[in-house]
Design an enzyme around this catalytic site. Structure first.
Site, short mmCIF file in Angstrom:
data_model
loop_
_atom_site.label_atom_id
_atom_site.label_comp_id
_atom_site.label_asym_id
_atom_site.label_seq_id
_atom_site.Cartn_x
_atom_site.Cartn_y
_atom_site.Cartn_z
N ASP A 1 0.86 -1.18 0.00
CA ASP A 1 0.00 0.00 0.00
C ASP A 1 0.90 1.23 0.00
O ASP A 1 1.24 1.74 1.07
CB ASP A 1 -0.88 0.03 1.25
CG ASP A 1 -2.18 -0.72 1.09
OD1 ASP A 1 -3.04 -0.23 0.35
OD2 ASP A 1 -2.33 -1.79 1.70
N HIS B 1 -12.93 -1.04 7.72
CA HIS B 1 -12.05 -1.83 8.57
C HIS B 1 -12.78 -2.26 9.84
O HIS B 1 -12.44 -3.27 10.46
CB HIS B 1 -10.81 -1.03 8.98
CG HIS B 1 -9.86 -0.74 7.85
ND1 HIS B 1 -9.97 0.38 7.07
CD2 HIS B 1 -8.80 -1.44 7.38
CE1 HIS B 1 -9.00 0.37 6.16
NE2 HIS B 1 -8.28 -0.72 6.32
N ASP C 1 -10.22 -6.42 -1.17
CA ASP C 1 -9.64 -5.70 -0.04
C ASP C 1 -9.37 -6.73 1.06
O ASP C 1 -9.83 -7.87 0.98
CB ASP C 1 -10.59 -4.60 0.43
CG ASP C 1 -9.86 -3.45 1.14
OD1 ASP C 1 -8.67 -3.62 1.48
OD2 ASP C 1 -10.48 -2.39 1.33
N LYS D 1 -8.61 1.40 -6.43
CA LYS D 1 -9.53 0.99 -5.35
C LYS D 1 -10.45 2.15 -4.98
O LYS D 1 -10.16 3.31 -5.29
CB LYS D 1 -8.72 0.51 -4.15
CG LYS D 1 -7.76 1.56 -3.56
CD LYS D 1 -6.80 0.96 -2.56
CE LYS D 1 -5.89 2.01 -1.95
NZ LYS D 1 -4.85 1.46 -1.09
N HIS D 2 -11.57 1.88 -4.34
CA HIS D 2 -12.14 0.62 -3.85
C HIS D 2 -13.48 0.45 -4.57
O HIS D 2 -14.44 1.14 -4.25
CB HIS D 2 -12.39 0.67 -2.35
CG HIS D 2 -11.19 1.04 -1.52
ND1 HIS D 2 -10.79 2.35 -1.31
CD2 HIS D 2 -10.32 0.26 -0.83
CE1 HIS D 2 -9.73 2.37 -0.52
NE2 HIS D 2 -9.42 1.12 -0.22
N ARG E 1 3.97 2.91 3.06
CA ARG E 1 4.64 1.77 3.69
C ARG E 1 6.16 1.87 3.52
O ARG E 1 6.91 1.55 4.43
CB ARG E 1 4.15 0.45 3.08
CG ARG E 1 2.63 0.26 3.16
CD ARG E 1 2.10 0.15 4.58
NE ARG E 1 0.66 -0.06 4.61
CZ ARG E 1 -0.22 0.83 5.05
NH1 ARG E 1 0.19 2.00 5.51
NH2 ARG E 1 -1.51 0.55 5.05
N ARG F 1 -6.95 10.76 0.88
CA ARG F 1 -6.51 9.69 -0.02
C ARG F 1 -7.18 9.84 -1.39
O ARG F 1 -6.74 9.22 -2.36
CB ARG F 1 -6.84 8.34 0.58
CG ARG F 1 -6.20 8.10 1.94
CD ARG F 1 -6.79 6.87 2.62
NE ARG F 1 -6.47 5.66 1.88
CZ ARG F 1 -7.07 4.49 2.10
NH1 ARG F 1 -8.04 4.39 3.02
NH2 ARG F 1 -6.72 3.43 1.41
#
Length: 517
Positions: free
Chosen positions: A86, A199, A271, A186-187, A94, A156
């Site tokens: 990611d 999440h 995901d 995404k998504h 990351r 984002r």
């Protein structure tokens, strides 16, 4: 893929051979995470046995050099492995989980609105991923952030305009893939119009197919036209399309809408299946069965998976095939798409080496200037900055970051930590920063004559942040509030809105403020 199909082998081969082959095809569809910064033995064994790949998270990265050693070990075990990450080039990073990203992030790029610059930034991210050994990037986020209260998308996103997001998403796709790294947009079919985090729960988006076509689907059409090789599904419920199954488990949405109407022929990625929106009520093994049955090809399992957990997932898929719930041909199709993708990427990367002058994660001063040009600066902020150039009292408002962002350093605090000898660090040290959180409300004891600088993210969404800012404004004459998230439309808690909190954007804010020790 060559050779007889799984269905043929089950009818003609010895049961043991058929089962071994079946499990290898199942394994090719799985991409788990793991704990640690070196390749665990169990994961190496699974890669040698055909595991589809590995997903890299922040906890797996200490440096680019260490990550390269890790990815080399992965490819040594399985040259056809997917090494996914990611890296959105902004708040979600990351590669720079320890320091904060040196890139601006989607919302800043969207506010600039220059597709050429966006493509350039994405290409730079792609070269960095190539150097680190990653071949699939779970980016860009092409959701339209139509709800300013969205707790998981926000900065984002490239923005709230379908036309703008489509244009920017296509540019990012072209840029990243020109470096030999596959995009995963995404998504699908759009997570921007939610006020919940998948999440943690299963969000619902009550839109008709006509509304989706007019707004949410436009960026996905754009990235498909730009050649996006993979698309990630979302764990959201769209009751007007499928009242019972979230998108990741819905053949109507994956096969009917994504493949049928939009014509996508690449790899469909789920995901993470450890998210509550997917496995909260059913467990990860059953979620894996449902995702494959719906049309997903590559299953992102989660962050801290284990050998036993993958065995349970494979067993559940085998049982579903044997019980007639999941056609063996569906698994063969999924595995074939994944292996075709990695073969294409290997060939491309062999033909296009990483340039010797490719970036290495340093802040680029020209990017700082660009970021400043995108800030939303109120008249009050302009007056405050004109009057105050020296040390000030800093109030840092720390809200709980969503799981996608994690605990990577953010904003000016990331830049000060990375360069503690800088003039900015000295200015911050002159009056220690007060950290204010939802669970810890310290007394705001600030120097009597000092101006106050408040820095937070999504200030308007958090009652404790609003209360703290209201109190400071009532008690002090000289308060400047900076929002480094996605602000409310009225900018009530954002004298300056930066639309991002990467390390780069933090440096841009420090340059703008011009604080001196």
């Amino acid at each position: 893929m060559s050779g007889p199909s799984i269905a043929d082998q089950k009818d003609t081969a010895e049961p043991g051979i058929a089962t071994a082959d079946l499990r290898r095809r199942i394994a090719a569809t799985l991409v788990p995470g793991f704990v640690g910064t070196t390749l665990p033995g169990w994961l190496e064994n699974r890669l040698r046995a055909g595991l589809g790949g590995v997903c890299i998270f922040g906890q797996n990265v200490l440096s680019v050099a260490q990550l390269r050693e890790l990815t080399d070990a992965i490819y040594a075990a399985n040259p056809d492995a997917v090494v996914a990450i990611d890296e959105e080039g902004g708040d979600v990073t990351r590669l720079y989980y320890e320091t904060g990203s040196p890139y601006p992030g989607n919302a800043v790029l969207g506010r600039l609105g220059n597709p050429g610059y966006t493509e350039q930034v994405a290409r730079r991210v792609g070269w960095e991923l190539r150097r680190a050994g990653c071949n699939l990037d779970f980016a860009p986020d092409v959701d339209i952030n139509s709800n300013p209260d969205n707790p998981v998308i926000g900065v984002r996103s490239f923005g709230s305009s379908p036309t703008l997001v489509a244009e920017q998403s296509a540019a990012w796709t072209r840029g990243l893939q020109s470096a030999g790294v596959a995009v995963c947009a995404k998504h699908f079919p759009g997570h921007g119009d939610t006020a919940q985090d998948s999440h943690l729960v299963l969000p619902e988006v009550d839109l008709s197919i006509e509304q989706l076509r007019e707004r949410e689907l436009r960026p996905f059409r754009a990235v498909i036209e730009a050649g996006a090789r993979t698309i990630m599904t979302s764990h959201i419920l769209l009751p007007q399309l499928d009242a019972e199954r979230p998108a990741t488990f819905s053949p109507t949405i994956i096969e009917g809408l994504l493949r049928g109407e939009l014509g996508f022929r690449g790899v469909v990625v789920s995901d993470a299946l450890d998210m509550q929106g997917a496995s909260g009520e059913r467990g990860i093994p059953e979620a894996a069965v449902l995702a494959l049955a719906a049309g997903c090809d590559l299953l992102c399992i989660g962050t801290e998976n284990t050998d036993d957990q993958l065995t349970e997932i494979e067993d559940a898929i085998v049982a579903a095939i044997e019980g007639g719930r999941l056609p063996a041909s569906r698994v063969e199709e999924a595995a074939g798409r994944v292996l075709a993708l990695t073969a294409e990427l290997r060939a491309e990367q062999a033909a296009v080496p990483v340039p010797l002058d490719a970036p290495e994660g340093r802040l680029d001063p020209s990017d700082v200037v660009v970021a400043i040009s995108t800030f939303d600066i109120s008249e009050h902020a302009a007056q405050w900055m004109h009057a105050h150039r020296g040390p000030c009292s800093v109030v840092r408002i720390d809200t709980v970051a969503n799981i996608a962002v994690g605990v990577a350093p953010w904003g000016p605090f990331a830049e000060v930590a990375a360069d503690p000898e800088s003039e900015f660090a000295a200015a911050f040290a002159a009056n220690p920063t007060v950290v204010f959180t939802e669970s810890d409300h310290p007394e705001l004891v600030l120097a009597a004559s000092s101006p106050v600088l408040v820095i937070g993210k999504d200030n308007h969404r958090h009652a404790f942040a609003r209360d703290a800012i209201d109190r400071l404004r009532a008690e002090r004459d000289s308060v400047l509030v900076v929002d480094m998230g996605w602000p409310s439309d009225d900018r009530a808690y954002a004298d300056i809105a930066t639309f991002g909190a990467s390390r780069l954007v933090g440096r841009a804010l420090l340059d703008l403020l011009g604080l001196e020790s």
